[in-house]
Enzyme design. Structure first.
Site, PDB file in Angstrom:
ATOM      1  N   LYS A   1      83.007   2.842  54.560  1.00 39.53           N
ATOM      2  CA  LYS A   1      83.190   3.841  55.102  1.00 39.53           C
ATOM      3  C   LYS A   1      84.497   4.317  54.445  1.00 39.53           C
ATOM      4  O   LYS A   1      85.597   3.303  54.664  1.00 39.53           O
ATOM      5  CB  LYS A   1      83.304   3.759  56.648  1.00 39.53           C
ATOM      6  CG  LYS A   1      83.496   4.946  57.351  1.00 39.53           C
ATOM      7  CD  LYS A   1      83.375   5.190  58.952  1.00 39.53           C
ATOM      8  CE  LYS A   1      83.686   6.353  59.727  1.00 39.53           C
ATOM      9  NZ  LYS A   1      83.523   6.349  61.052  1.00 39.53           N
TER      10      LYS A   1
ATOM     11  N   SER B   1      80.150   6.154  67.057  1.00 35.29           N
ATOM     12  CA  SER B   1      80.269   6.483  65.481  1.00 35.29           C
ATOM     13  C   SER B   1      79.539   5.492  64.651  1.00 35.29           C
ATOM     14  O   SER B   1      79.268   5.925  63.488  1.00 35.29           O
ATOM     15  CB  SER B   1      81.549   6.871  65.214  1.00 35.29           C
ATOM     16  OG  SER B   1      82.001   7.992  65.411  1.00 35.29           O
TER      17      SER B   1
ATOM     18  N   SER C   1      80.342   9.246  63.302  1.00 30.08           N
ATOM     19  CA  SER C   1      80.999  10.012  62.133  1.00 30.08           C
ATOM     20  C   SER C   1      80.836   8.823  61.182  1.00 30.08           C
ATOM     21  O   SER C   1      80.839   9.543  59.903  1.00 30.08           O
ATOM     22  CB  SER C   1      82.546   9.750  62.495  1.00 30.08           C
ATOM     23  OG  SER C   1      82.723   8.587  62.643  1.00 30.08           O
TER      24      SER C   1
END
Lengths: 477, 489
Positions: B78, B177, B153
């Site tokens: 990420k 997330s 997210s």
């Protein structure tokens, strides 16, 4: 109307840790800008603060020295505001739960009475960097070397009633942190500075007047001058029908005045909240006991001991113990076998004079304690007189060697051979019949004239005691 | 042959047997990214040269016999994890130009275990969002239906793994997330205990809630990855000094006699019928595996969203103050005074959702409101945590849905932040209490994947992975893949 002045001080003492309070970067002063700032100090994305245990130990040490409560579970909080020299946009400080709670200390006033000043709290925080406005025509430079340097902010109660008291309090704090070795106390480098909260109220009134905060004062002299200026400004203002505005003011030493920085309305809302990156600081009994065990002798205890073991005058003791390095130097001189009273005289006299003249700290004195003791011992065994000792000291200060070497090379050894002195005395008496007559006529004062002449003749090396005695004997016969 | 093998264990076997090289595995990932990512938008940065170099090093280690179970397996990070010398944008214009000068603990840990990072995945800006639509680099598409959101997210990581672009990816979970995107894309998403994985080098959103974790196909993959990510790190004061167990060793433990608590509040009116059915069915499956099901209650669950939307914005308002245009990242072109520079820099480089949260956070911390909002929220946070503790006195694991609905359409909730926030109603409690939780695929509703959430006690990752693995041995939901991936095994 007569006015009462109310003063509280916030002293910021930079803790003498090797590395910063939340990072491993060095705290050394004077390096090239931004060479002592690591990613944590620069507030880079993703980095986190890790508390320096040494800073905690130093704060606890200070707390114990002023008899304060040590908070067993203190909390770091974020103080949020934007400024270019504050890299994270917040300062890690302590707010609701500071590490050191209520304590107190005693200051001595000019009339020799004592006064207890309350300490509200002392908390740990990180220093900001510096904004450099010079050398950049239309820009501001940022030096983050200082960012993250540990500070202990010591907050007093509003217990002081004059600028003199405020200075006495500040000196006392300075003395304590230096004795504890938790702060170098260097005010030029900003290691020790203070903010002063000043207000006035009509004598006898209970309620406090509106206060102003004087920021960042970095010398004892300026504290006194800034406060005195501010007191007068506030009194004049009120007496002219005005009111004092609660605000932050800056002292300008060049103009010797304070001027407004920002009012209460313009003040930041710091939005304090506990820093989620740091755990609460938990202090247990063992930690406190260990620090207690290594607490050094503090000024009061040292003064008592000096009085008891050395029989010195109280004014001398006060000056000697006033500065931790001076006290240590003096003790070393005595430890080397010098007479304590002579040692006190030389340290506070010749040595202090020379240090002041060269603007040197005693820690880097050009004459070591051992050499100073060597000099005093030559006075004690009558090798030289007190007068000659001054000359020897001066030579030692100028790097011409130890006392014995100087005495030897300059031939300053005192003449104690009674025969040699007698020759000089006889000659002086023979050369000055008029003065001899005066003395015999009862004018005792003339003896000084003869002593002077003999010393001149012997280049100051004759033992003054022997000269005196011989002159008296001969003139009275 | 297709190098897209179902799990790490098979990849490791193939690598050791010389049937495939890490260079081939990695090369195939890069090729799939090239082929599919224009439609998915799951990557912000791809590093082919760096990845292939790391793959070659892994192949050498394998040849030398010094390989571990993760050596040579490709993955993606990420874009919230700093990786030395590479751009780390956090999905924001603010850090579009930011090249991290150091490695985060997660990056260095997985690199040390031999995993090969091929790039950085898309995400909601500063991890603030539940749909991946707040990213400065555009929304990510759900591989199961390109009209839909993969969640957020960690939406880029989820979409990339679900589409078979990479076998695994890292994520972060502040309010769901990792778990929510895992649920919406049919993956296994693990959020460890707060403090299990160091936050060092992970750009902060809400420091007391953020935790790094994994997005993988299976629980057994997650067990291996967590082993390389977890552990004490003295650069993060909130990182726990608790030994890291061998998570793979307990995957096959029996679930006989384990008690599973099902909070009645998880099955409220907001839960879509198909999701409810899939979750109920999977709970029955656990009964078959020997677990005892018990109804429990989390009376303060409804408060978790409001509490979260006070605590998280408060912390983010302060965490994001460092983005001021002075030392790194975006700086406005305009040359006004200092205040002007701050205002313009932050106005120009932060997106709408980030600004909303900074303002909310500044408000709840401001003088006069702190007690009513921030302090009150902390008290309720404690109540929610106490509710969970009470449950865990009776049960080993808490189970329920991960999300109220399957993947929603892109654009559907962007103009209604409250609806968007409610998507995290089941996941937030674990963050507020700092507990580990995992989402695993448990069926479909409207032809879209549904996630089952398991929550454990502190440091019970081993038990959660064990429960997840046993379920995955008995079912094949985790092996279902969207057509874009071309099918796995």
């Amino acid at each position: 109307m007569s006015w009462e002045v109310v003063i509280g001080l916030e002293v910021h003492a930079q803790l003498a840790t090797k590395s910063k309070i939340f990072s491993g970067a060095s705290t050394a002063f004077g390096a090239q800008p931004n060479t002592q700032a690591c990613l944590v100090d620069l507030g880079y994305p993703g980095v986190l603060p890790v508390l320096n245990e040494q800073a905690v130990a130093m704060a606890v040490k200070f707390g114990l020295a002023v008899g304060a409560e040590i908070t067993r579970r203190s909390v770091f909080a974020r103080k949020n505001y934007f400024y270019p020299d504050l890299p994270k946009g917040y300062q890690i400080s302590q707010f609701e739960l500071p590490i050191v709670g209520k304590g107190q200390l005693t200051i001595k006033l000019e009339d020799d009475t004592e006064k207890v000043v309350g300490i509200t709290r002392a908390h740990l925080e990180e220093d900001a960097g510096k904004s450099l406005h010079e050398n950049f025509s239309d820009r501001t430079g940022i030096d983050l070397n200082r960012a993250g340097t540990p500070l202990l902010e010591i907050v007093s109660e509003p217990d002081m009633r004059s600028a003199t008291e405020a200075v006495a309090y500040m000196r006392k704090i300075h003395q304590i942190v230096r004795y504890l070795g938790v702060c170098d106390g260097n005010m030029q480098e900003g290691s020790f500075r203070c903010d002063a909260n000043v207000s006035v109220r009509p004598m006898g009134q209970e309620e406090l007047g509106t206060r102003t905060e004087l920021k960042n004062i970095n010398s004892f002299r300026f504290v006194e001058r800034a406060i005195n200026f501010e007191i007068q400004r506030q009194i004049d203002l009120i007496e002219d029908g005005g009111t004092v505005t609660q605000e932050t003011r800056l002292y300008d030493p060049d103009k010797d005045e304070t001027r407004s920085m920002r009012s209460k309305e313009e003040a930041n809302d710091y939005r304090y909240f506990p820093d989620p990156d740091l755990l609460p600081v938990v202090i247990d009994d063992d930690f406190i006991a260990a620090i207690k065990a290594e607490l050094p002798e503090l000024p009061e205890a040292r003064a008592t001991r000096f009085a008891e073991s050395f029989g010195l005058k109280s004014a001398q003791i006060e000056t000697l113990v006033g500065d931790v390095d001076t006290a240590a130097y003096f003790e070393q001189v005595v430890g080397e076998g010098a007479d304590p009273r002579l040692a006190a005289n030389y340290v506070l006299g010749d040595l202090t004079g020379a240090l002041n003249k060269d603007s040197l700290e005693i820690a880097v004195s050009k004459v070591s304690a051992v050499d100073m003791a060597g000099l005093i011992k030559r006075v004690m065994d009558n090798t030289i007189s007190g007068k000659i000792a001054k000359e020897v000291f001066e030579a030692m200060w100028n790097g011409e060697g130890g006392a014995d070497a100087v005495i030897e090379s300059k031939g300053l050894k005192q003449i104690t051979d009674i025969g040699a002195i007698e020759v000089a005395v006889d000659q002086v008496i023979a050369d000055n019949p008029q003065q001899v007559a005066e003395f015999k006529g009862g004018k005792e004062k003339v003896l000084g004239f003869f002593v002077g002449k003999v010393m001149q003749l012997t280049q100051g090396k004759a033992n003054p005691g022997q000269v005196n005695k011989l002159l008296r004997d001969k003139l009275s016969s | 042959m297709s190098t897209l093998l179902p799990d790490f264990a098979e990849m490791a076997r193939a690598l050791r047997a010389g049937k495939v090289s890490s260079r081939e595995l990695t090369g195939d990932c890069l090729a799939r990214i090239k082929r599919h990512d224009s439609s998915l938008n799951s990557f912000i940065s791809v590093y082919p040269e760096q990845a292939l170099a790391a793959a070659d090093a892994a192949d050498k280690a394998i040849a030398a016999g010094s390989a571990g179970p993760l050596t040579g397996i490709p993955m993606a990070h990420k874009d919230i994890f700093c990786a030395e010398g590479t751009r780390t944008t956090v999905g924001s214009k603010m850090l579009d130009n930011f090249v991290a000068p150091y490695d985060s603990r997660v990056v260095s840990g997985l690199a040390a275990a031999g995993m090969v990072s091929v790039g950085k995945t898309n995400m909601d800006e500063f991890a603030m969002g539940s749909s991946n639509e707040t990213s400065y680099f555009g929304p990510v598409k759900n591989p199961w239906d390109l009209q839909r959101s993969p969640g957020g997210s960690s939406g880029g990581s989820a979409a990339a793994v679900a589409a078979g672009l990479v076998p695994a990816a890292t994520g972060t979970d502040t309010g769901g997330s990792i778990r929510q995107p895992a649920a919406l894309t049919g993956l296994t998403g693990l959020k460890p205990t707060y403090g299990r994985v160091s936050r060092y080098g992970m750009v902060a959103f809400a420091s007391s809630l953020d935790q790094a974790g994994t997005l993988t196909r299976s629980a057994s993959d997650a067990a291996l990855m967590l082993g390389a990510m977890a552990g004490f790190d003295d650069r993060d004061s909130t990182c726990a000094n608790v030994p890291v167990p061998d998570y793979s060793a307990t995957l096959n433990d029996s679930l006989q006699g384990k008690t599973i608590g099902v909070p009645k509040e998880f099955f409220d009116d907001g839960l879509e019928a198909g999701c409810a059915q899939a979750v109920q069915d999977s709970i029955k499956e656990y009964q078959k595996l020997g677990a005892v099901i018990k109804e429990v209650s989390l009376p303060n669950l409804a408060m978790s969203v409001p509490v979260y939307y006070i605590v998280a914005p408060a912390e983010c308002s302060s965490n994001l103050s460092r983005f001021d245009g002075v030392r790194f990242g975006y700086r406005t072109e305009s040359t006004g005074d200092l205040a002007d520079m701050y205002t313009r820099t932050r106005s120009e480089a932060f997106g709408v959702e980030v600004k909303r949260r900074i303002m909310t956070g500044a408000y709840v911390l401001s003088a006069g409101y702190y007690d009513a909002y921030y302090l009150q929220a902390q008290k309720v946070r404690q109540l929610i945590s106490d509710d969970l503790s009470r449950c865990f006195a009776e049960v080993d694991v808490i189970m329920g849905p991960t999300t109220p609905t399957p993947a929603f359409k892109l654009g559907e909730k962007m103009n209604d932040p409250v609806q968007m926030y409610l998507n995290d109603i089941y996941t937030i409690a674990a963050n507020l209490a700092g507990l580990p939780a995992i989402s695993i695929p448990c069926g479909f509703s409207q032809n879209l994947p549904v996630g089952l959430q398991l929550i454990g006690t502190q440091f019970a990752e081993g038990l959660l992975l064990n429960c997840a693995h046993q379920y995955q041995q008995a079912t094949d939901w985790h092996l279902r893949t969207p057509s874009i991936s071309g099918g796995v095994a």
